[in-house]
Design a protein around this motif. Structure first.
Motif, PDB file in Angstrom:
ATOM      1  N   LYS A 197      -2.823 -19.055  -1.855  1.00 46.19           N
ATOM      2  CA  LYS A 197      -4.156 -18.518  -2.142  1.00 46.19           C
ATOM      3  C   LYS A 197      -4.375 -17.195  -1.404  1.00 46.19           C
ATOM      4  CE  LYS A 197      -8.345 -19.586  -3.953  1.00 46.19           C
ATOM      5  NZ  LYS A 197      -9.129 -18.449  -3.718  1.00 46.19           N
ATOM      6  N   ALA A 198      -3.923 -17.133  -0.164  1.00 42.73           N
ATOM      7  CA  ALA A 198      -4.079 -15.904   0.626  1.00 42.73           C
ATOM      8  C   ALA A 198      -3.287 -14.758  -0.004  1.00 42.73           C
ATOM      9  CB  ALA A 198      -3.624 -16.140   2.062  1.00 42.73           C
ATOM     10  N   LEU A 199      -2.050 -15.046  -0.400  1.00 44.31           N
ATOM     11  CA  LEU A 199      -1.223 -14.020  -1.060  1.00 44.31           C
ATOM     12  C   LEU A 199      -1.920 -13.497  -2.303  1.00 44.31           C
ATOM     13  CD1 LEU A 199       2.384 -15.480  -0.824  1.00 44.31           C
ATOM     14  CD2 LEU A 199       1.707 -13.183  -0.096  1.00 44.31           C
ATOM     15  N   LYS A 200      -2.417 -14.427  -3.101  1.00 44.62           N
ATOM     16  CA  LYS A 200      -3.075 -14.040  -4.354  1.00 44.62           C
ATOM     17  C   LYS A 200      -4.312 -13.177  -4.063  1.00 44.62           C
ATOM     18  CE  LYS A 200      -5.080 -16.178  -8.404  1.00 44.62           C
ATOM     19  NZ  LYS A 200      -5.554 -17.395  -9.033  1.00 44.62           N
ATOM     20  N   ASN A 201      -5.129 -13.618  -3.091  1.00 43.92           N
ATOM     21  CA  ASN A 201      -6.332 -12.862  -2.714  1.00 43.92           C
ATOM     22  C   ASN A 201      -6.006 -11.435  -2.287  1.00 43.92           C
ATOM     23  OD1 ASN A 201      -8.206 -14.853  -3.149  1.00 43.92           O
ATOM     24  ND2 ASN A 201      -8.255 -15.577  -1.042  1.00 43.92           N
ATOM     25  N   ILE A 202      -4.969 -11.310  -1.447  1.00 42.10           N
ATOM     26  CA  ILE A 202      -4.627  -9.989  -0.901  1.00 42.10           C
ATOM     27  C   ILE A 202      -3.949  -9.138  -1.979  1.00 42.10           C
ATOM     28  CG2 ILE A 202      -3.299  -8.767   0.877  1.00 42.10           C
ATOM     29  CD1 ILE A 202      -3.541 -11.517   2.507  1.00 42.10           C
ATOM     30  N   LEU A 203      -3.001  -9.751  -2.705  1.00 45.21           N
ATOM     31  CA  LEU A 203      -2.245  -8.988  -3.720  1.00 45.21           C
ATOM     32  C   LEU A 203      -3.147  -8.426  -4.811  1.00 45.21           C
ATOM     33  CD1 LEU A 203       0.899 -11.272  -4.147  1.00 45.21           C
ATOM     34  CD2 LEU A 203       0.822  -8.993  -3.105  1.00 45.21           C
ATOM     35  N   GLN A 204      -4.144  -9.184  -5.222  1.00 45.26           N
ATOM     36  CA  GLN A 204      -4.984  -8.712  -6.321  1.00 45.26           C
ATOM     37  C   GLN A 204      -5.789  -7.474  -5.956  1.00 45.26           C
ATOM     38  OE1 GLN A 204      -6.957 -12.395  -7.342  1.00 45.26           O
ATOM     39  NE2 GLN A 204      -5.573 -12.761  -9.040  1.00 45.26           N
ATOM     40  N   LYS A 205      -5.891  -7.190  -4.641  1.00 49.49           N
ATOM     41  CA  LYS A 205      -6.609  -5.984  -4.233  1.00 49.49           C
ATOM     42  C   LYS A 205      -5.675  -4.908  -3.667  1.00 49.49           C
ATOM     43  CE  LYS A 205     -11.090  -6.763  -4.843  1.00 49.49           C
ATOM     44  NZ  LYS A 205     -11.025  -7.604  -6.023  1.00 49.49           N
ATOM     45  N   CYS A 206      -4.415  -5.289  -3.377  1.00 48.70           N
ATOM     46  CA  CYS A 206      -3.558  -4.374  -2.614  1.00 48.70           C
ATOM     47  C   CYS A 206      -2.949  -3.289  -3.496  1.00 48.70           C
ATOM     48  CB  CYS A 206      -2.445  -5.165  -1.922  1.00 48.70           C
ATOM     49  SG  CYS A 206      -1.482  -4.126  -0.836  1.00 48.70           S
ATOM     50  N   THR A 207      -3.199  -2.018  -3.122  1.00 45.80           N
ATOM     51  CA  THR A 207      -2.583  -0.910  -3.861  1.00 45.80           C
ATOM     52  C   THR A 207      -1.619  -0.139  -2.952  1.00 45.80           C
ATOM     53  OG1 THR A 207      -4.474   0.468  -3.258  1.00 45.80           O
ATOM     54  CG2 THR A 207      -4.554  -0.610  -5.409  1.00 45.80           C
ATOM     55  N   TYR A 208      -1.349  -0.723  -1.785  1.00 45.02           N
ATOM     56  CA  TYR A 208      -0.429  -0.064  -0.841  1.00 45.02           C
ATOM     57  C   TYR A 208       0.984  -0.542  -1.173  1.00 45.02           C
ATOM     58  CZ  TYR A 208       1.722   1.240   3.595  1.00 45.02           C
ATOM     59  OH  TYR A 208       2.552   1.781   4.551  1.00 45.02           O
ATOM     60  N   LEU A 209       1.694   0.271  -1.957  1.00 46.61           N
ATOM     61  CA  LEU A 209       2.952  -0.182  -2.566  1.00 46.61           C
ATOM     62  C   LEU A 209       4.088  -0.485  -1.586  1.00 46.61           C
ATOM     63  CD1 LEU A 209       2.945   1.955  -5.842  1.00 46.61           C
ATOM     64  CD2 LEU A 209       1.913  -0.261  -5.388  1.00 46.61           C
ATOM     65  N   PRO A 210       4.272   0.310  -0.495  1.00 51.78           N
ATOM     66  CA  PRO A 210       5.385  -0.025   0.415  1.00 51.78           C
ATOM     67  C   PRO A 210       5.332  -1.474   0.914  1.00 51.78           C
ATOM     68  CG  PRO A 210       4.452   2.106   1.004  1.00 51.78           C
ATOM     69  CD  PRO A 210       3.570   1.546  -0.073  1.00 51.78           C
ATOM     70  N   ALA A 211       4.125  -2.017   1.051  1.00 48.32           N
ATOM     71  CA  ALA A 211       4.019  -3.404   1.533  1.00 48.32           C
ATOM     72  C   ALA A 211       4.334  -4.401   0.422  1.00 48.32           C
ATOM     73  CB  ALA A 211       2.612  -3.663   2.060  1.00 48.32           C
ATOM     74  N   LEU A 212       4.183  -3.960  -0.838  1.00 49.36           N
ATOM     75  CA  LEU A 212       4.421  -4.882  -1.956  1.00 49.36           C
ATOM     76  C   LEU A 212       5.897  -4.953  -2.342  1.00 49.36           C
ATOM     77  CD1 LEU A 212       1.453  -3.985  -4.358  1.00 49.36           C
ATOM     78  CD2 LEU A 212       1.590  -5.852  -2.716  1.00 49.36           C
ATOM     79  N   GLU A 213       6.607  -3.844  -2.078  1.00 49.50           N
ATOM     80  CA  GLU A 213       7.979  -3.761  -2.579  1.00 49.50           C
ATOM     81  C   GLU A 213       8.907  -4.895  -2.125  1.00 49.50           C
ATOM     82  OE1 GLU A 213      10.825  -0.097  -3.628  1.00 49.50           O
ATOM     83  OE2 GLU A 213       8.691  -0.073  -3.928  1.00 49.50           O
ATOM     84  N   PRO A 214       8.878  -5.280  -0.829  1.00 49.54           N
ATOM     85  CA  PRO A 214       9.774  -6.384  -0.419  1.00 49.54           C
ATOM     86  C   PRO A 214       9.546  -7.662  -1.236  1.00 49.54           C
ATOM     87  CG  PRO A 214       8.660  -5.433   1.502  1.00 49.54           C
ATOM     88  CD  PRO A 214       8.106  -4.756   0.307  1.00 49.54           C
ATOM     89  N   LEU A 215       8.310  -7.868  -1.713  1.00 53.10           N
ATOM     90  CA  LEU A 215       8.002  -9.091  -2.452  1.00 53.10           C
ATOM     91  C   LEU A 215       8.664  -9.101  -3.839  1.00 53.10           C
ATOM     92  CD1 LEU A 215       4.227  -9.737  -1.674  1.00 53.10           C
ATOM     93  CD2 LEU A 215       6.215 -10.292  -0.315  1.00 53.10           C
ATOM     94  N   LEU A 216       8.950  -7.901  -4.372  1.00 50.07           N
ATOM     95  CA  LEU A 216       9.616  -7.841  -5.680  1.00 50.07           C
ATOM     96  C   LEU A 216      10.941  -8.597  -5.649  1.00 50.07           C
ATOM     97  CD1 LEU A 216       9.293  -4.151  -6.947  1.00 50.07           C
ATOM     98  CD2 LEU A 216       8.382  -6.196  -8.043  1.00 50.07           C
ATOM     99  N   HIS A 217      11.578  -8.576  -4.489  1.00 45.54           N
ATOM    100  CA  HIS A 217      12.922  -9.154  -4.401  1.00 45.54           C
ATOM    101  C   HIS A 217      12.902 -10.656  -4.123  1.00 45.54           C
ATOM    102  CE1 HIS A 217      14.673  -5.116  -4.421  1.00 45.54           C
ATOM    103  NE2 HIS A 217      13.567  -4.782  -3.747  1.00 45.54           N
ATOM    104  N   ASP A 218      11.820 -11.123  -3.486  1.00 47.89           N
ATOM    105  CA  ASP A 218      11.842 -12.518  -3.014  1.00 47.89           C
ATOM    106  C   ASP A 218      10.858 -13.458  -3.700  1.00 47.89           C
ATOM    107  OD1 ASP A 218      13.686 -11.680  -1.089  1.00 47.89           O
ATOM    108  OD2 ASP A 218      12.062 -11.016   0.239  1.00 47.89           O
ATOM    109  N   ALA A 219       9.840 -12.905  -4.341  1.00 46.16           N
ATOM    110  CA  ALA A 219       8.747 -13.764  -4.801  1.00 46.16           C
ATOM    111  C   ALA A 219       9.130 -14.600  -6.016  1.00 46.16           C
ATOM    112  CB  ALA A 219       7.531 -12.912  -5.129  1.00 46.16           C
TER     113      ALA A 219
END
Length: 503
Positions: free
Chosen positions: A402-424
């Motif tokens: 739930k926390a991931l979903k809450n934060i991700l739906q608002k997060c536009t800071y891409l460097p922090a999102l990129e690692p998740l592309l590989h593992d999520a």
């Protein structure tokens, strides 16, 4: 036989009774003796001694019974079944202060184990007598009575109501004003036990004027008293906005913040709990705590302790942040996010990690700025690994997702999102890819970076259901780039060795 010889028989019998009760009382202090005493029929031998003509024998018999009943519920049950309670209640009204203390101790020892045993004490009419003992001139008798009443009220609302109906509350409020520290502690603890079950019960404690006296004791040097005072104020404040406001009006801020620095762990924990119980109700109450410096003080407190002591503080930050963007920003500005991230990585217990994850989600869910403040602490991969960890409790998995979903739906800071592309996993991945599909069409620098870091290549590898939301996001991303760039990324996927040459 001379008179002397006749009287000697009585003396010997009295000596034997005295020695018997004293030895049994002594033996009952050690757990390894309890079973043997029970099997030897100690209960039925002690019962008549409660009525002995010699006061010290009566008192010691009661003391021994109390120690036995205190040990486990079987023995407490035996006191009830042996019809000993009516005897104690009768003596509680009639006898001297030593006996009253011992009798109240037995009642407390029986009543502590279960609602059924506490009910047995109520049924034999003990409450009225215990309440009368709260007015005794001897502080020790008052203390023993307050202790027994608190232990009865602790179990549930019905028993607590019975204690209130017997008239205990105003007298307990008088007891917290007495000079003896031990009596203050027990009376505050009993008020806490009465207040905890319902708003109505808490209201009776408030109506008796307890809050002002409790609030004055927040700065008492005695740690054990402070624990009980903070606990009682929390149990009152937790029920409703009105009751929480009563505490605030008694000017517990900023005084209560000094307790967050206390050397006693329980004082810290109870102070944080009190602040949490007030903060959770409304944005206004949370704002008041922020203005008093409460958020910064709680964050410092979390930094200076470990384990369960941290829990109420962590939850308090989550409640404050949940109310509004501004309040969440107050938590960010006070450096709450790095501290919560530390709890998330350091703590061993799943329920504490779950609380930290929940709080981070409450902070990050408001705007892109809030989400970025959370994401830059590198907490997203940590949340993801806890979510995917098979050892994690179900609650921790639910909270991290739930926390991931809450934060991700608002997060536009891409460097922090990129690692998740590989593992999520797919259910998280769609939120991550969704954010890229929102940002990339409007940001040429981010588009270039997305190619060089291998993000675009990674997107081509994702197997999405045709027509799914995830597939739509991928199409949107691909449409940001000229066809040959996408084709290159696809080829790189098939010939990884050529990766660096083409970039």
């Amino acid at each position: 036989m001379s008179q002397r010889q006749v009287l000697q028989v009585f003396e010997q019998y009295q000596k034997a009774r005295t020695q018997f009760v004293q030895t049994v009382a002594e033996l009952a202090t050690r757990p390894q003796n309890i079973e043997t005493l029970q099997n030897a029929g100690v209960m039925s031998l002690l019962r008549p001694l409660l009525l002995d003509v010699v006061p010290t024998i009566q008192q010691t018999a009661a003391l021994a019974l109390g120690r036995l009943a205190n040990y486990n519920d079987d023995l407490a049950e035996a006191v009830v079944k042996g019809d000993i309670l009516p005897q104690l209640v009768y003596s509680l009204a009639e006898q001297n202060r030593f006996y009253k203390k011992a009798a109240a101790f037995v009642l407390r020892a029986v009543g502590k184990h279960s609602p059924q045993l506490a009910q047995a004490i109520v049924d034999c009419g003990a409450l009225d007598t215990l309440v009368i003992c709260l007015e005794d001139f001897d502080p020790g008798v008052k203390e023993a009575a307050a202790w027994a009443l608190g232990y009865i009220a602790r179990h549930n609302a019905e028993l607590s109501q019975a204690v209130v109906d017997a008239g205990a509350v105003p007298l307990l409020v008088l007891c917290i004003q007495e000079p003896e520290i031990a009596l203050k502690r027990i009376a505050a603890s009993a008020l806490s036990d009465i207040s905890k079950h319902s708003p109505e019960l808490a209201q009776t404690v408030v109506d008796a004027g307890a809050i002002a006296h409790l609030a004055q004791m927040i700065l008492n040097p005695d740690a054990k008293l402070k624990r009980q005072v903070l606990s009682a104020l929390s149990q009152i404040a937790k029920h409703s906005v009105d009751l929480a406001e009563m505490g605030v009006e008694a000017e517990i801020f900023p005084v209560v913040l000094t307790c967050l620095k206390d050397s006693d762990e329980y004082v810290k924990k109870n102070a944080a709990t009190l602040i949490r119980e007030i903060a959770k109700h409304t944005p206004e109450l949370s704002q008041l705590i922020v203005n008093a410096g409460g958020v910064a003080a709680v964050i410092d407190c979390i930094g200076n302790c470990k384990g369960n002591v941290r829990l109420p503080g962590i939850m308090m930050l989550g409640y404050v942040a949940a109310h509004s963007e501004n309040l969440a920003m107050a938590v960010i500005i006070s450096k709450g996010v790095p501290q919560l991230s530390i709890c998330l990585s350091e703590e061993r217990e799943d329920h504490i990690k779950a609380a930290a994850a929940w709080a981070l989600g409450q902070i990050g869910r408001h705007t892109p700025e809030h989400a970025r403040a959370v994401a830059v602490t590198n907490v997203l991969p940590l949340l993801l690994s806890l979510y995917m960890e098979t050892e994690s409790s179900e609650d921790l998995q639910v909270k991290t997702k739930k926390a991931l979903k809450n934060i991700l739906q608002k997060c536009t800071y891409l460097p922090a999102l990129e690692p998740l592309l590989h593992d999520a996993p797919p259910n998280i991945l769609k939120h991550v890819v969704g954010q890229f599909s929102k940002v990339l069409p409007h940001d040429s620098k981010a588009r270039r970076l997305f190619v060089t870091t291998g993000g675009l290549k990674k997107v081509q590898e994702i197997k999405a259901e045709p027509g799914s939301l995830l597939q739509e996001y991928i199409n949107t991303i691909n449409n940001c780039y000229p066809e040959e760039i996408v084709r290159q990324a696809l080829e790189l996927q098939h010939h990884p060795s050529g990766c660096h040459a083409n970039q």
